[in-house]
Design a protein around this motif. Sequence first.
Motif, PDB file in Angstrom:
ATOM      1  N   TYR A 262       0.776  -1.243   0.000  1.00  0.00           N
ATOM      2  CA  TYR A 262       0.000   0.000   0.000  1.00  0.00           C
ATOM      3  C   TYR A 262       0.809   1.296   0.000  1.00  0.00           C
ATOM      4  CZ  TYR A 262      -3.931  -3.050   0.977  1.00  0.00           C
ATOM      5  OH  TYR A 262      -4.879  -4.020   0.892  1.00  0.00           O
ATOM      6  N   ASN A 263       2.099   1.261   0.238  1.00  0.00           N
ATOM      7  CA  ASN A 263       2.855   2.514   0.338  1.00  0.00           C
ATOM      8  C   ASN A 263       2.946   3.284  -0.976  1.00  0.00           C
ATOM      9  OD1 ASN A 263       3.297   2.742   3.015  1.00  0.00           O
ATOM     10  ND2 ASN A 263       5.478   2.335   2.950  1.00  0.00           N
ATOM     11  N   LYS A 264       2.839   2.626  -2.081  1.00  0.00           N
ATOM     12  CA  LYS A 264       2.986   3.307  -3.370  1.00  0.00           C
ATOM     13  C   LYS A 264       1.637   3.711  -3.979  1.00  0.00           C
ATOM     14  CE  LYS A 264       7.542   2.078  -4.274  1.00  0.00           C
ATOM     15  NZ  LYS A 264       8.108   2.450  -3.045  1.00  0.00           N
ATOM     16  N   ARG A 265       0.534   3.418  -3.306  1.00  0.00           N
ATOM     17  CA  ARG A 265      -0.789   3.691  -3.888  1.00  0.00           C
ATOM     18  C   ARG A 265      -1.114   5.173  -3.959  1.00  0.00           C
ATOM     19  NH1 ARG A 265      -5.056  -0.996  -3.181  1.00  0.00           N
ATOM     20  NH2 ARG A 265      -3.663  -2.627  -3.890  1.00  0.00           N
ATOM     21  N   LEU A 266      -0.806   5.929  -2.920  1.00  0.00           N
ATOM     22  CA  LEU A 266      -1.069   7.367  -2.903  1.00  0.00           C
ATOM     23  C   LEU A 266       0.252   8.113  -2.885  1.00  0.00           C
ATOM     24  CD1 LEU A 266      -3.907   7.658  -0.228  1.00  0.00           C
ATOM     25  CD2 LEU A 266      -4.131   7.915  -2.682  1.00  0.00           C
ATOM     26  N   PRO A 267       0.584   8.845  -3.925  1.00  0.00           N
ATOM     27  CA  PRO A 267       1.835   9.605  -3.897  1.00  0.00           C
ATOM     28  C   PRO A 267       1.775  10.695  -2.832  1.00  0.00           C
ATOM     29  CG  PRO A 267       0.632   9.953  -5.963  1.00  0.00           C
ATOM     30  CD  PRO A 267      -0.150   8.984  -5.153  1.00  0.00           C
ATOM     31  N   GLY A 268       2.806  10.769  -2.034  1.00  0.00           N
ATOM     32  CA  GLY A 268       2.851  11.776  -0.975  1.00  0.00           C
ATOM     33  C   GLY A 268       2.182  11.346   0.311  1.00  0.00           C
ATOM     34  N   PHE A 269       1.691  10.101   0.375  1.00  0.00           N
ATOM     35  CA  PHE A 269       1.056   9.604   1.598  1.00  0.00           C
ATOM     36  C   PHE A 269       1.288   8.098   1.689  1.00  0.00           C
ATOM     37  CE2 PHE A 269      -2.262   8.311   4.499  1.00  0.00           C
ATOM     38  CZ  PHE A 269      -2.291   9.344   5.403  1.00  0.00           C
ATOM     39  N   PRO A 270       2.197   7.661   2.575  1.00  0.00           N
ATOM     40  CA  PRO A 270       2.496   6.228   2.703  1.00  0.00           C
ATOM     41  C   PRO A 270       1.367   5.490   3.430  1.00  0.00           C
ATOM     42  CG  PRO A 270       3.945   7.537   4.088  1.00  0.00           C
ATOM     43  CD  PRO A 270       3.076   8.488   3.358  1.00  0.00           C
ATOM     44  N   LEU A 271       0.424   4.992   2.670  1.00  0.00           N
ATOM     45  CA  LEU A 271      -0.777   4.360   3.212  1.00  0.00           C
ATOM     46  C   LEU A 271      -0.469   3.084   3.999  1.00  0.00           C
ATOM     47  CD1 LEU A 271      -3.826   4.781   3.219  1.00  0.00           C
ATOM     48  CD2 LEU A 271      -3.942   3.428   1.135  1.00  0.00           C
ATOM     49  N   GLY A 272       0.545   2.345   3.600  1.00  0.00           N
ATOM     50  CA  GLY A 272       0.910   1.115   4.310  1.00  0.00           C
ATOM     51  C   GLY A 272       1.401   1.396   5.719  1.00  0.00           C
ATOM     52  N   THR A 273       2.285   2.365   5.876  1.00  0.00           N
ATOM     53  CA  THR A 273       2.776   2.738   7.200  1.00  0.00           C
ATOM     54  C   THR A 273       1.644   3.304   8.042  1.00  0.00           C
ATOM     55  OG1 THR A 273       4.920   3.252   6.225  1.00  0.00           O
ATOM     56  CG2 THR A 273       4.525   4.075   8.426  1.00  0.00           C
ATOM     57  N   PHE A 274       0.809   4.107   7.428  1.00  0.00           N
ATOM     58  CA  PHE A 274      -0.350   4.682   8.108  1.00  0.00           C
ATOM     59  C   PHE A 274      -1.256   3.578   8.660  1.00  0.00           C
ATOM     60  CE2 PHE A 274      -4.740   6.386   7.772  1.00  0.00           C
ATOM     61  CZ  PHE A 274      -4.626   7.453   8.660  1.00  0.00           C
ATOM     62  N   SER A 275      -1.563   2.582   7.842  1.00  0.00           N
ATOM     63  CA  SER A 275      -2.436   1.502   8.303  1.00  0.00           C
ATOM     64  C   SER A 275      -1.764   0.649   9.370  1.00  0.00           C
ATOM     65  CB  SER A 275      -2.905   0.650   7.125  1.00  0.00           C
ATOM     66  OG  SER A 275      -1.823   0.093   6.451  1.00  0.00           O
ATOM     67  N   CYS A 276      -0.457   0.417   9.266  1.00  0.00           N
ATOM     68  CA  CYS A 276       0.262  -0.327  10.312  1.00  0.00           C
ATOM     69  C   CYS A 276       0.178   0.399  11.648  1.00  0.00           C
ATOM     70  CB  CYS A 276       1.734  -0.499   9.934  1.00  0.00           C
ATOM     71  SG  CYS A 276       2.049  -1.703   8.663  1.00  0.00           S
ATOM     72  N   ASN A 277       0.421   1.687  11.636  1.00  0.00           N
ATOM     73  CA  ASN A 277       0.405   2.454  12.880  1.00  0.00           C
ATOM     74  C   ASN A 277      -0.994   2.517  13.486  1.00  0.00           C
ATOM     75  OD1 ASN A 277       3.147   2.946  12.837  1.00  0.00           O
ATOM     76  ND2 ASN A 277       2.928   4.853  11.722  1.00  0.00           N
ATOM     77  N   LEU A 278      -2.025   2.671  12.661  1.00  0.00           N
ATOM     78  CA  LEU A 278      -3.386   2.723  13.196  1.00  0.00           C
ATOM     79  C   LEU A 278      -3.848   1.369  13.703  1.00  0.00           C
ATOM     80  CD1 LEU A 278      -5.260   5.218  10.893  1.00  0.00           C
ATOM     81  CD2 LEU A 278      -4.003   5.618  12.994  1.00  0.00           C
ATOM     82  N   LEU A 279      -3.481   0.308  13.028  1.00  0.00           N
ATOM     83  CA  LEU A 279      -3.815  -1.029  13.516  1.00  0.00           C
ATOM     84  C   LEU A 279      -3.121  -1.309  14.845  1.00  0.00           C
ATOM     85  CD1 LEU A 279      -5.251  -3.700  13.008  1.00  0.00           C
ATOM     86  CD2 LEU A 279      -3.272  -4.425  11.659  1.00  0.00           C
ATOM     87  N   SER A 280      -1.893  -0.862  14.971  1.00  0.00           N
ATOM     88  CA  SER A 280      -1.166  -1.019  16.225  1.00  0.00           C
ATOM     89  C   SER A 280      -1.830  -0.236  17.362  1.00  0.00           C
ATOM     90  CB  SER A 280       0.281  -0.562  16.052  1.00  0.00           C
ATOM     91  OG  SER A 280       0.971  -0.639  17.262  1.00  0.00           O
ATOM     92  N   CYS A 281      -2.294   0.971  17.070  1.00  0.00           N
ATOM     93  CA  CYS A 281      -3.003   1.760  18.090  1.00  0.00           C
ATOM     94  C   CYS A 281      -4.300   1.079  18.512  1.00  0.00           C
ATOM     95  CB  CYS A 281      -3.312   3.156  17.566  1.00  0.00           C
ATOM     96  SG  CYS A 281      -1.880   4.204  17.456  1.00  0.00           S
TER      97      CYS A 281
END
Length: 113
Positions: A10-29
Amino acid sequence: LARYALMSKYNKRLPGFPLGTFSCNLLSCALSGSLGSFLAGNPGPEESVLLISMIAGFAGSLSTFATFIVEILSLMDPIIFKFDGLVYALITVWWAVIIGALGSQAKNWADET
């Protein structure tokens, strides 16, 4: 493995927004908040070990603080007024607080039903 799979997909899906890291961090929270609320409910010793292991082990390894910082810095360039990293950081922190707070109420919601 879960973090690697999410980030590589998912990190390459939205330029300027790493969606994969975002989802990992939110799932962890979400995991930390919900499992932490069960831990605060005074479980037995075996359950405490399991909950602490899940929070520190799986949720802790799923969150990507070092990658989060590197991506924030790589998305910023003050010379050309590119502040995508700041927007990414604010969105991530905002949603992490909301999801962590909702997850921490999981025990209360489960007790009501």
